[in-house]
Design a protein around this motif. Sequence first.
Motif, PDB file in Angstrom:
ATOM      1  N   LYS A 125       0.839  -1.193   0.000  1.00  0.00           N
ATOM      2  CA  LYS A 125       0.000   0.000   0.000  1.00  0.00           C
ATOM      3  C   LYS A 125       0.876   1.245   0.000  1.00  0.00           C
ATOM      4  CE  LYS A 125      -3.618   2.374   2.701  1.00  0.00           C
ATOM      5  NZ  LYS A 125      -4.483   2.318   3.905  1.00  0.00           N
ATOM      6  N   TRP A 127       0.421   5.614   0.439  1.00  0.00           N
ATOM      7  CA  TRP A 127      -0.543   6.658   0.826  1.00  0.00           C
ATOM      8  C   TRP A 127       0.144   8.009   0.776  1.00  0.00           C
ATOM      9  CZ3 TRP A 127      -0.744  10.660   4.182  1.00  0.00           C
ATOM     10  CH2 TRP A 127      -1.988  11.294   4.325  1.00  0.00           C
ATOM     11  N   HIS A 147       2.955   0.277  -8.294  1.00  0.00           N
ATOM     12  CA  HIS A 147       1.789   0.950  -7.719  1.00  0.00           C
ATOM     13  C   HIS A 147       1.646   2.339  -8.339  1.00  0.00           C
ATOM     14  CE1 HIS A 147       0.739  -1.707  -4.195  1.00  0.00           C
ATOM     15  NE2 HIS A 147       1.919  -2.186  -4.537  1.00  0.00           N
ATOM     16  N   ARG A 339       4.561   4.086   2.703  1.00  0.00           N
ATOM     17  CA  ARG A 339       4.135   2.816   2.142  1.00  0.00           C
ATOM     18  C   ARG A 339       4.115   1.770   3.251  1.00  0.00           C
ATOM     19  NH1 ARG A 339       9.321   0.654  -1.537  1.00  0.00           N
ATOM     20  NH2 ARG A 339      10.752   0.296   0.222  1.00  0.00           N
TER      21      ARG A 339
END
Length: 454
Positions: A125, A127, A147, A339
Motif C-alpha cells: 500500500k 498513501w 503501484h 508505504r
Amino acid sequence: MSWSLLDLIRSNPDLLIDSLKKRNMDTSLALKAVELDKKWRSTLQEVDKLRHQHNQITSQIPRVSPDERKAKIEEAKKLLQVLENKEKELKQIEEERDNIIRSLPNILAEDVPIGPDENYSIPIKFWGKFRVYEKDLEEFNKQLANHQVDYEILKWKPKGHADMLESVLKLENTEKASQVSGSRFYYLFDDIVWLDFSLLLYAIDVMTSKGYRLVLPPYMLRGEIIYSVIDMDTFKDAIYKIENEDLYLIATAEHPLAALYYKEDIEKENLPIKLAGISPAFRKEAGAANKDLKGIFRVHQFHKVEQFIYCLPEDSKKLHQELLNNVEEIFQGLEIPYRIINIASGDLGACAFKKYDLEAWMPAQAKFREMVSCSNCTDWQAFRMKIRYIDRKAGKKGYVHTLNSTAIASTRTITAILENNQNEDGSVTIPKVLRKYLEPFNKAPKDYIYPRKK
C-alpha cells in the motif's frame, strides 16, 4: 491460530519444519524437540503407571496382616525411589524440550513473502502525495513496485534532516554530544524539543481515544524477563545491560508491556487488553555499522509510544490489522506520505508470525525509511512468559496471543517531518494536528515552526 509451538510439535511438526526452511534456518532443533516430546510423553506414561502402582500398594498396607505389612512397606519404599528417579528424568526431558522450543522462531503466516532478506519484502500500500526532486524521479519510480501514486515534482533539492537541524535551524548539536557521550547521541533545543513532545501527546491522544490504557512502564527489566520477551538474535546488538546488575535497559515499551501479566492467567472475559505505553527507548545499535551516523534517525535513545494487545488466539489476526490501522491514522494525520511493507520471511524476527513496516518517504534521501514495525507474535512471548487465558465455562486454558506496534518513535518521525514539510526558503511547516499542543504554550506560530516568524 489457537495452537502453541508445543501443540504444533505434536500435531503438525512438518508445518514448523517448513516454516524454519522459509526462514532459511536449520531444522535440526525442531526435529530434536519432536524426539524429546515423544520421549517426554512416553516417560510421563511410565511415571503415571508407577504412581498408580505405588498408590495401590500403600492403600493395601493398612489391610494386610502384620507379617505382610513389612514387605509391603519395603516394596512401597523401593517403588517410591524408582518413581522419584523417573520424575526427575521427566523434569529433565521437559526442561530440555522447552529450552529448545524457546529457541525456535514463531511459524509464519501463509501470506508472508518468502525470501532471505528485506529485498523480498513486498509493498502492499502507498498513501499520500509524494514530493520528489526532479533528478530523483527515476529512483522513486523503481521503489513503487508498479503501484500508482500521486506525486509532486520539486525543482529544488530538499536538505537532509541532519543538515536542516545542524546548519539551517541550528537546533541540534551532535558534535558536543559525541564528545560527552559518544556517537549517536544528541542535544536537541527549543522548537525541536517541543516538536518531540507534541508528537508523543498526539499519539497518546489518538490511542487513548480508542480505549487503549495509557501505561508508564519500568525502564529496566530483569534478565529472565528480557530473554523471554525478545529474540536475542535480533536484539543482541541493541540491548544495554546494567553492569553488575541483573537488569537491562528497555529498547521499547513493548518489552515491559509484554511482561505486565508475567506468570498470570487472564480471564477470557477480560480479553482483549489494549495498552499504550510511553517510554524512552535505549538501543546500542552496535550492528548498524556506519549507517545514519549523522542526525537523529538511528540513535541510542529516543522517546516512543507503543501499542500492545493481549488477546484470544482467534482474535489476533483482526487485531493485527487494527494496530496497523491505528498507526496509519497517526501518519495520515501528520500528512507524511508512506508505504506499507509485508516483511519477508528472512527479515522477520523470531517473535513474529507476521509483520508490517510503515516506511515514510524521505525526499532528501530519495528513499523510504522505516518509521513503524507492527507485529503479531501469536503465543511466542506468552509461552515463554507463562501468560494464559482461562475459560471457566469451557474448563480450559490456553496461551494468549500478543501483538505490538509502534505508534510514534519521536526522533525518526521528526526526520520525516523535516524532509517532507520543508520549504524552499528553509522553513518547515508544522503538521496541523500538532499545532494545538504547541500554541497553548505560545511555542510556535500558526503556520511555521522553523524558523520562528518575526
